[in-house]
Design a protein around this motif. Structure first.
Motif, short mmCIF file in Angstrom:
data_model
loop_
_atom_site.label_atom_id
_atom_site.label_comp_id
_atom_site.label_asym_id
_atom_site.label_seq_id
_atom_site.Cartn_x
_atom_site.Cartn_y
_atom_site.Cartn_z
N GLU A 97 -63.98 -59.98 -7.88
CA GLU A 97 -63.93 -59.48 -9.17
C GLU A 97 -65.46 -59.73 -9.52
N ASP A 98 -65.99 -58.99 -10.53
CA ASP A 98 -67.29 -59.12 -10.97
C ASP A 98 -67.75 -59.72 -12.11
N CYS A 99 -66.92 -60.84 -12.47
CA CYS A 99 -67.28 -61.82 -13.75
C CYS A 99 -68.92 -62.03 -13.68
N HIS A 100 -69.57 -61.62 -14.56
CA HIS A 100 -70.92 -61.52 -14.53
C HIS A 100 -71.81 -62.98 -14.50
N PHE A 101 -70.88 -63.97 -14.68
CA PHE A 101 -71.57 -65.42 -15.04
C PHE A 101 -71.23 -66.19 -13.80
N ASN A 196 -58.33 -68.33 -18.17
CA ASN A 196 -59.29 -68.18 -19.20
C ASN A 196 -59.50 -66.95 -19.86
N LEU A 197 -59.48 -66.80 -21.06
CA LEU A 197 -59.83 -65.38 -21.78
C LEU A 197 -61.36 -65.42 -21.60
N GLU A 198 -62.12 -66.42 -21.55
CA GLU A 198 -63.58 -66.37 -21.43
C GLU A 198 -64.30 -65.78 -22.64
N THR A 199 -64.07 -64.71 -23.15
CA THR A 199 -64.75 -64.38 -24.27
C THR A 199 -63.80 -63.31 -25.05
N PHE A 204 -65.55 -58.26 -23.80
CA PHE A 204 -65.01 -58.58 -22.41
C PHE A 204 -65.73 -57.43 -21.47
N PRO A 205 -65.86 -56.27 -21.88
CA PRO A 205 -66.35 -55.17 -20.90
C PRO A 205 -67.84 -55.45 -20.65
N GLN A 206 -68.70 -56.30 -21.43
CA GLN A 206 -69.96 -56.58 -20.93
C GLN A 206 -69.98 -57.69 -20.18
N VAL A 207 -69.00 -58.36 -19.74
CA VAL A 207 -68.82 -59.66 -18.79
C VAL A 207 -68.02 -59.23 -17.67
N VAL A 208 -66.91 -58.49 -17.54
CA VAL A 208 -66.36 -58.17 -16.57
C VAL A 208 -65.85 -56.85 -16.55
N THR A 209 -66.08 -55.82 -15.15
CA THR A 209 -65.61 -54.42 -15.19
C THR A 209 -64.41 -54.14 -14.46
N SER A 210 -64.30 -55.27 -13.29
CA SER A 210 -63.35 -55.07 -12.34
C SER A 210 -61.96 -55.35 -12.77
N HIS A 211 -61.72 -55.88 -14.02
CA HIS A 211 -60.25 -56.05 -14.68
C HIS A 211 -60.54 -55.99 -16.16
N GLY A 237 -72.08 -68.69 -24.42
CA GLY A 237 -73.68 -68.34 -24.11
C GLY A 237 -74.07 -67.27 -23.36
N MET A 238 -72.91 -66.22 -23.22
CA MET A 238 -72.88 -65.08 -22.27
C MET A 238 -73.63 -63.79 -23.21
N GLY A 239 -74.14 -64.21 -24.36
CA GLY A 239 -74.83 -63.20 -25.17
C GLY A 239 -73.74 -62.60 -26.35
N GLU A 240 -72.63 -63.36 -26.54
CA GLU A 240 -71.70 -62.82 -27.42
C GLU A 240 -72.31 -63.04 -28.88
N SER A 241 -71.91 -62.63 -30.06
CA SER A 241 -72.31 -63.00 -31.21
C SER A 241 -71.49 -63.94 -31.88
#
Length: 359
Positions: A97-101, A196-199, A204-211, A237-241
């Motif tokens: 997976e490509d979770c950006h963090f 985790n939902l994470e965000t 979410f599409p800004q954080v993960v694109t593989s699922h 802290g991943m850039g979310e508002s």
């Protein structure tokens, strides 16, 4: 676990998450915090989405008051005990997976390389060490999209052995589940399942694109349907508002977890989020308090990034709504020593105990 993996060294800047409103005045903040206190402690009711949104915009000077309310909410709704958990990365790196963090993704060039599933003796040794620290929970974590049949067989072999030999409740984090896998893990004695939902769904599409986010939500539903406790957390802290953090709180309410691990991004070299600024300590305290106030019944656990983000304010976090913590090392970097955390709990007169979600 890699002792050599280092976070990106970041100059801290006063950059809280952007929101859609201006901060409240001191008088407005006092009024809104008092109203929230009445609702949560006297009326014993959950706050509405609008009430939560107002609290997110109290000025920095009011954050200690917000934290004090969160602590009172924790005591009133959950009691004084703190749950201690150890985690083990039983299969590290090589995740497709490509979770950006995440430095464990095979998509990114990081120092974390794929390793095979640890053998039974290694897992048992870690579990015994966790039990000796007074923990009640032990989580086996795997860097996978979801478990294949071989992984399922290993987990179903390990869970009863760990429980019988250490007395620990055993949790598992192994990615996206099918209905059959969720049933087998529940039948095999898994106490909690972490996913985790994470965000927020909108981010979410800004954080993960593989699922997609819905796949995570569906696994959370399967966990609860099969009688396991759901551990479902966030990474801030991943850039979310601010508004997206509030959105996530609403979505966490919907999946109804027993436990919410609260993580703060620790940017790692080689990941797409390596450039992001660290969450400011006071901002972290604000959101610890917000998570407790929004989710008064859950086990709210200090998780990854707390040492990096909070530094000397970790004890303040414990008095801002936290009632559980991971001790020892995290998945790909070292935490502080268990003895330091246990001393912190002793200094705060917070007893270690076994927790379940408040019904």
């Amino acid at each position: 676990m890699s002792d050599t993996l280092q976070p990106v060294q970041i100059q801290r800047k006063p950059r809280p998450a952007e929101g859609s409103r201006e901060p409240l005045s001191a008088d407005e903040a006092r009024r809104i915090i008092r109203a929230a206190e009445t609702a949560l402690l006297d009326e014993r009711r959950m706050l509405t989405a609008d009430e939560l949104a107002a609290l997110a915009y109290v000025p920095d000077a009011s954050v200690p008051s917000l934290a004090a309310l969160a602590h009172e909410v924790r005591l009133a709704w959950c009691g004084p005990e703190v749950e201690v958990e150890g985690i083990l990365s039983a299969k590290t790196g090589g995740c497709p997976e490509d979770c950006h963090f995440c430095s464990q993704s095979s998509k990114f060039d990081t120092v974390v390389k794929a390793t095979p599933f640890l053998d039974t003796d290694e897992v048992l040794t870690a579990a015994r060490e966790t039990a000796e620290l007074g923990a009640s929970e032990f989580c086996i974590v795997l860097a996978v999209r979801g478990p294949d049949e071989r992984t399922m067989e290993r987990l179903l072999e390990l869970v009863p052995i760990i429980n019988e030999e250490t007395g620990l409740n055993v949790a598992v984090s192994a990615g996206i589940l099918t209905p059959d896998q969720a049933k087998r893990l529940a039948d095999g004695g898994v106490h909690r399942y972490n996913h985790n939902l994470e965000t927020a769904k909108s981010y979410f599409p800004q954080v993960v694109t593989s699922h997609d986010w819905t796949e995570r939500e569906e696994t959370c539903e399967l966990v609860r349907q099969n009688g396991m406790e759901l551990c479902c957390g966030a990474l801030l802290g991943m850039g979310e508002s601010v508004d997206q953090r509030l959105e996530l709180l609403g979505q966490l309410r919907e999946v109804d977890p027993t436990e919410v691990p609260l993580n703060f991004l620790k940017p790692m070299v080689g990941t797409p989020f390596a450039h992001l600024p660290a969450v400011e300590p006071l901002e972290a305290i604000r959101w610890i308090a917000m998570f407790r106030i929004a989710l008064p019944t859950v086990i709210l656990r200090y998780a990854g990034g707390r040492e990096f983000t909070l530094g000397d304010l970790q004890a303040m976090g414990m008095t801002s709504g936290i009632n559980a913590l991971i001790i020892g090392n995290y998945l790909t970097y070292l935490g502080r020593s268990p003895q330091e955390d246990l001393k912190m709990l002793d200094d705060l007169r917070m007893p270690v105990g076994l927790l379940s979600k408040v019904i």
